[in-house]
Design an enzyme around this catalytic site. Structure first.
Site, PDB file in Angstrom:
ATOM      1  N   GLU A  26       0.853  -1.202   0.000  1.00 44.24           N
ATOM      2  CA  GLU A  26       0.000   0.000   0.000  1.00 44.24           C
ATOM      3  C   GLU A  26       0.886   1.248   0.000  1.00 44.24           C
ATOM      4  OE1 GLU A  26      -2.505   1.505  -0.734  1.00 44.24           O
ATOM      5  OE2 GLU A  26      -4.032   1.541   0.842  1.00 44.24           O
ATOM      6  N   ASP A  27       0.371   2.322  -0.577  1.00 43.91           N
ATOM      7  CA  ASP A  27       1.139   3.568  -0.616  1.00 43.91           C
ATOM      8  C   ASP A  27       1.031   4.332   0.700  1.00 43.91           C
ATOM      9  OD1 ASP A  27      -1.543   4.077  -0.984  1.00 43.91           O
ATOM     10  OD2 ASP A  27      -1.316   5.339  -2.752  1.00 43.91           O
ATOM     11  N   ASP A  85      -4.459   6.179   5.833  1.00 43.79           N
ATOM     12  CA  ASP A  85      -4.987   7.357   6.517  1.00 43.79           C
ATOM     13  C   ASP A  85      -6.074   6.911   7.504  1.00 43.79           C
ATOM     14  OD1 ASP A  85      -5.806   9.850   7.289  1.00 43.79           O
ATOM     15  OD2 ASP A  85      -6.601  10.456   5.345  1.00 43.79           O
ATOM     16  N   PHE A 114      -1.669  16.372   3.428  1.00 41.91           N
ATOM     17  CA  PHE A 114      -2.071  15.666   2.213  1.00 41.91           C
ATOM     18  C   PHE A 114      -0.880  15.606   1.269  1.00 41.91           C
ATOM     19  CE2 PHE A 114      -3.948  14.784  -1.851  1.00 41.91           C
ATOM     20  CZ  PHE A 114      -4.833  13.777  -1.523  1.00 41.91           C
ATOM     21  N   ARG A 137       1.081  12.508  -9.808  1.00 40.01           N
ATOM     22  CA  ARG A 137       1.531  11.137  -9.525  1.00 40.01           C
ATOM     23  C   ARG A 137       2.984  10.906  -9.936  1.00 40.01           C
ATOM     24  NH1 ARG A 137      -2.677   7.849  -7.813  1.00 40.01           N
ATOM     25  NH2 ARG A 137      -4.684   8.164  -8.804  1.00 40.01           N
TER      26      ARG A 137
HETATM   27  P1  IMP Z   1      -7.629   5.376   3.831  1.00 37.37           P
HETATM   28  O1  IMP Z   1      -8.670   4.429   3.321  1.00 37.37           O
HETATM   29  O2  IMP Z   1      -8.243   6.621   4.436  1.00 37.37           O
HETATM   30  O3  IMP Z   1      -6.617   4.739   4.739  1.00 37.37           O
HETATM   31  O4  IMP Z   1      -6.862   5.948   2.570  1.00 37.37           O
HETATM   32  C1  IMP Z   1      -6.042   5.144   1.801  1.00 37.37           C
HETATM   33  C2  IMP Z   1      -5.989   5.600   0.367  1.00 37.37           C
HETATM   34  O5  IMP Z   1      -6.372   6.959   0.197  1.00 37.37           O
HETATM   35  C3  IMP Z   1      -4.580   5.521  -0.127  1.00 37.37           C
HETATM   36  O6  IMP Z   1      -4.336   4.290  -0.744  1.00 37.37           O
HETATM   37  C4  IMP Z   1      -4.483   6.683  -1.092  1.00 37.37           C
HETATM   38  O7  IMP Z   1      -4.883   6.257  -2.379  1.00 37.37           O
HETATM   39  C5  IMP Z   1      -5.466   7.683  -0.585  1.00 37.37           C
HETATM   40  N1  IMP Z   1      -4.803   8.697   0.272  1.00 37.37           N
HETATM   41  C6  IMP Z   1      -4.827   8.819   1.615  1.00 37.37           C
HETATM   42  N2  IMP Z   1      -4.103   9.855   2.036  1.00 37.37           N
HETATM   43  C7  IMP Z   1      -3.571  10.420   0.922  1.00 37.37           C
HETATM   44  C8  IMP Z   1      -2.688  11.531   0.697  1.00 37.37           C
HETATM   45  O8  IMP Z   1      -2.210  12.232   1.614  1.00 37.37           O
HETATM   46  N3  IMP Z   1      -2.370  11.790  -0.604  1.00 37.37           N
HETATM   47  C9  IMP Z   1      -2.843  11.058  -1.650  1.00 37.37           C
HETATM   48  N4  IMP Z   1      -3.660  10.009  -1.479  1.00 37.37           N
HETATM   49  C10 IMP Z   1      -4.027   9.687  -0.207  1.00 37.37           C
END
Ligand code: IMP
Length: 170
Positions: free
Chosen positions: A95-96, A99, A147, A160
């Protein structure tokens, strides 16, 4: 204006270190893993990480999206799911950024139904703002409430292909 938070060299070194940590974990268990890239944001991290792993690596891909702008919509859209069996395999989910954790919670729940022998998670970045409730096995960097863009991460599909991780300062 785009500001650099993690430069290219720091990213390269940390990805190499993560590869060594991951190899250490698997050393006495298996010589083959099934790595799953969560698109689109993990594309560069996944590619650089697996190129650094001295073991057999199978590739699979999952494409999900939930974000609009800088906020999670809370609704996860699964656009593509793995097309190879993972039953009885050592799976590494790549995973990248984590959050709220909603994306990973959903994916992990679904993958477990496919009965992998072992499921580990590596995330390049962990945001420490939420108690996201997902156990991350390997983490590259921890950040606060910012962000991020670049190295695969987007803001409405922009930025990207920046070779570093940064943020936009108004
Ligand atoms: P979560 O479901 O809130 O944990 O978010 C995970 C996904 O949201 C990641 O795989 C990203 O694609 C996107 N994401 C969350 N935070 C960021 C950020 O700071 N920049 C860009 N994409 C984000």
């Amino acid at each position: 204006m785009v500001k650099v938070l993690i430069d290219q060299e720091t990213l390269r070194k940390r990805v190499e270190e993560l590869a060594r940590e991951i190899e250490d974990y698997y050393r006495d268990k298996t010589d083959t893993i099934h790595a799953i890239c969560i698109l689109k944001g993990s594309v560069h991290f996944f590619s650089d990480l697996v190129l650094n792993l001295n073991m057999n690596v199978k590739y699979s891909f999952i494409h999900v999206s939930s974000y609009q702008g800088t906020a999670s919509t809370g609704r996860l859209q699964v656009k593509y799911w793995i097309d190879e069996p993972i039953q009885n395999e050592y799976v590494l989910l790549v995973e990248d950024i984590v959050d709220t954790g909603l994306t990973l919670q959903h994916i992990v729940k679904q993958l477990k139904k496919q009965n992998p022998k072992d499921l580990k998670i590596v995330s390049l970045i962990e945001k420490t703002v939420h108690d996201h409730g997902v156990k991350l096995d390997f983490v590259g960097f921890k950040v606060g409430n910012v962000f991020l863009i670049g190295y695969g991460l987007d803001y409405n599909e922009r930025y990207r292909n920046l070779p570093f991780i940064g943020y936009v300062e108004e």
